[in-house]
Write a protein that holds these residues in place. Structure first.
Motif, PDB file in Angstrom:
ATOM      1  N   TRP A  21      23.906 -18.394 -10.556  1.00 47.55           N
ATOM      2  CA  TRP A  21      22.529 -18.794 -10.853  1.00 47.55           C
ATOM      3  C   TRP A  21      21.806 -19.245  -9.590  1.00 47.55           C
ATOM      4  N   ARG A  25      18.488 -17.606  -7.840  1.00 44.43           N
ATOM      5  CA  ARG A  25      17.332 -18.464  -7.523  1.00 44.43           C
ATOM      6  C   ARG A  25      16.901 -18.295  -6.064  1.00 44.43           C
ATOM      7  N   ARG A  76      21.285 -28.432  -9.871  1.00 43.99           N
ATOM      8  CA  ARG A  76      20.333 -27.388 -10.246  1.00 43.99           C
ATOM      9  C   ARG A  76      18.940 -27.826  -9.806  1.00 43.99           C
TER      10      ARG A  76
END
Length: 129
Positions: A21, A25, A76
């Protein structure tokens, strides 16, 4: 390598430490893929520090490494969010292997630069090959 800021630290040994992820990104926000990130990480390791990289935008490279390390640590967050740490507090520590590789790279560059008619940018390119 280990990236430190105050009493916090993050490990970043390879691009593969960044979760999928996070790679998505980075590609979406900055347009840099896995190969570009690996090349950047290799350049930093070979140079021995961000400041020693030829033709690098030190601030951007430092911010990108910090972001990658924080994502590798499970955080995150976006690029700008990862850069909420004062620059003066950020340190990069190389492992002994990374330091040895940087020393060998510096020696190769010196040998190439000692050759008549070789410019520093050519030396960096030749040493990397």
């Amino acid at each position: 390598m280990k990236i430190k800021a105050g009493d916090r630290s993050w490990d970043l040994a390879a691009v593969s430490d960044v979760p999928l992820w996070g790679m998505i990104r980075i590609k979406r926000e900055l347009g840099i893929g896995a190969d570009g990130l690996q090349n950047l990480l290799s350049e930093v390791t070979q140079a021995g520090s961000v400041a020693s990289m030829p033709d690098a935008d030190e601030t951007f490279v430092l911010a990108l490494l910090l972001w990658m390390a924080r994502m590798a640590g499970g955080e995150r967050l976006g690029f700008e969010d990862a850069c909420d740490i004062p620059v003066r507090t950020i340190e990069i520590e190389m492992t002994e292997e990374e330091q040895a590789a940087a020393a060998a790279e510096a020696q190769r560059r010196k040998e190439i630069e000692a050759q008549p008619g070789v410019r520093p940018t050519e030396a960096a390119t030749q040493a990397a090959e």
